[in-house]
Design an enzyme around this catalytic site. Structure first.
Site, PDB file in Angstrom:
ATOM      1  N   HIS A  37     -23.921 -15.075 -23.966  1.00  0.00           N
ATOM      2  CA  HIS A  37     -23.526 -15.228 -23.319  1.00  0.00           C
ATOM      3  C   HIS A  37     -22.301 -16.435 -24.348  1.00  0.00           C
ATOM      4  CE1 HIS A  37     -26.740 -16.384 -21.061  1.00  0.00           C
ATOM      5  NE2 HIS A  37     -26.196 -17.691 -21.353  1.00  0.00           N
TER       6      HIS A  37
HETATM    7  P1  TYD Z   1     -28.983 -14.946 -16.715  1.00  0.00           P
HETATM    8  O1  TYD Z   1     -28.238 -15.772 -17.379  1.00  0.00           O
HETATM    9  O2  TYD Z   1     -27.762 -13.938 -17.240  1.00  0.00           O
HETATM   10  O3  TYD Z   1     -30.126 -14.599 -17.833  1.00  0.00           O
HETATM   11  P2  TYD Z   1     -30.411 -15.008 -19.594  1.00  0.00           P
HETATM   12  O4  TYD Z   1     -28.887 -15.202 -19.970  1.00  0.00           O
HETATM   13  O5  TYD Z   1     -31.208 -15.271 -19.879  1.00  0.00           O
HETATM   14  O6  TYD Z   1     -30.197 -13.364 -19.293  1.00  0.00           O
HETATM   15  O7  TYD Z   1     -29.495 -15.286 -15.296  1.00  0.00           O
HETATM   16  C1  TYD Z   1     -30.270 -14.013 -15.127  1.00  0.00           C
HETATM   17  C2  TYD Z   1     -29.703 -14.242 -13.143  1.00  0.00           C
HETATM   18  O8  TYD Z   1     -30.061 -15.082 -12.831  1.00  0.00           O
HETATM   19  C3  TYD Z   1     -27.789 -13.712 -12.910  1.00  0.00           C
HETATM   20  O9  TYD Z   1     -28.379 -13.487 -12.205  1.00  0.00           O
HETATM   21  C4  TYD Z   1     -27.856 -15.264 -12.826  1.00  0.00           C
HETATM   22  C5  TYD Z   1     -29.274 -15.990 -11.729  1.00  0.00           C
HETATM   23  N1  TYD Z   1     -28.893 -17.607 -12.333  1.00  0.00           N
HETATM   24  C6  TYD Z   1     -28.759 -18.413 -11.414  1.00  0.00           C
HETATM   25  O10 TYD Z   1     -29.025 -18.201 -10.180  1.00  0.00           O
HETATM   26  N2  TYD Z   1     -29.375 -19.936 -11.472  1.00  0.00           N
HETATM   27  C7  TYD Z   1     -30.179 -20.244 -13.362  1.00  0.00           C
HETATM   28  O11 TYD Z   1     -29.664 -21.385 -13.227  1.00  0.00           O
HETATM   29  C8  TYD Z   1     -29.844 -18.886 -13.916  1.00  0.00           C
HETATM   30  C9  TYD Z   1     -29.785 -19.671 -15.097  1.00  0.00           C
HETATM   31  C10 TYD Z   1     -29.759 -18.230 -13.500  1.00  0.00           C
END
Ligand code: TYD
Length: 134
Positions: free
Chosen positions: A50
């Site tokens: 992303h």
């Molecule tokens: P995501 O950003 O998709 O993780 P990555 O980029 O590491 O693969 O986040 C994973 C899950 O956690 C998603 O459901 C969103 C949630 N999340 C939060 O609730 N708060 C946060 O600060 C972050 C970074 C993620």
């Protein structure tokens, strides 16, 4: 300009061990509103995929290692994060992916704002499309 912006963090310490400090607007180029960390990433699992519309982040691999891929829509650069004394700056509108996590990897992330799903661009073609109008 290189996409991989690694900042050397000063390692303080003495015979008791080391200490590394992260300070807003000093060695981290934004005000820190949120801290999170990635732990226990399973072998073969990649994360990220992303970009953020506005969020700026800095990541420090405080244990183990992983590979960070950064893409500004024009070029792709990769770096192995394996040092607790280096922070990588992830600017807004940088598509980023994290691969090859070691079992002991702990990736600490500092963010310039609170969590906001609306700030995420999770679709790569949408990311490329938004760049055209930036
Ligand atoms: P995501 O950003 O998709 O993780 P990555 O980029 O590491 O693969 O986040 C994973 C899950 O956690 C998603 O459901 C969103 C949630 N999340 C939060 O609730 N708060 C946060 O600060 C972050 C970074 C993620």
């Amino acid at each position: 300009m290189s996409l991989v912006d690694l900042v050397d963090l000063q390692v303080l310490g003495d015979d008791r061990g080391q200490l590394v400090v992260l300070e807003a607007q000093k060695n981290v180029p934004f005000d820190i509103k949120r801290v999170y960390f990635l732990i226990g990433t399973q072998p073969g699992v990649s994360r990220g995929f992303h970009a953020h519309r506005e969020l700026q982040q800095a990541a420090i691999c405080v244990s183990g290692q992983c590979r960070m891929l950064m893409n500004d829509g024009f070029k792709i650069e990769e770096v192995i994060l394996n040092s607790s004394s280096k922070a990588i700056f992830i600017d807004k509108m940088i598509w980023h992916e994290m691969h090859d996590f070691s079992a002991d990897c702990i990736l600490l992330v500092l963010a310039s704002d609170f969590y906001d799903e609306q700030d995420y661009i999770r679709d790569y073609s949408k990311f490329i499309g938004l760049l055209k109008y930036a």
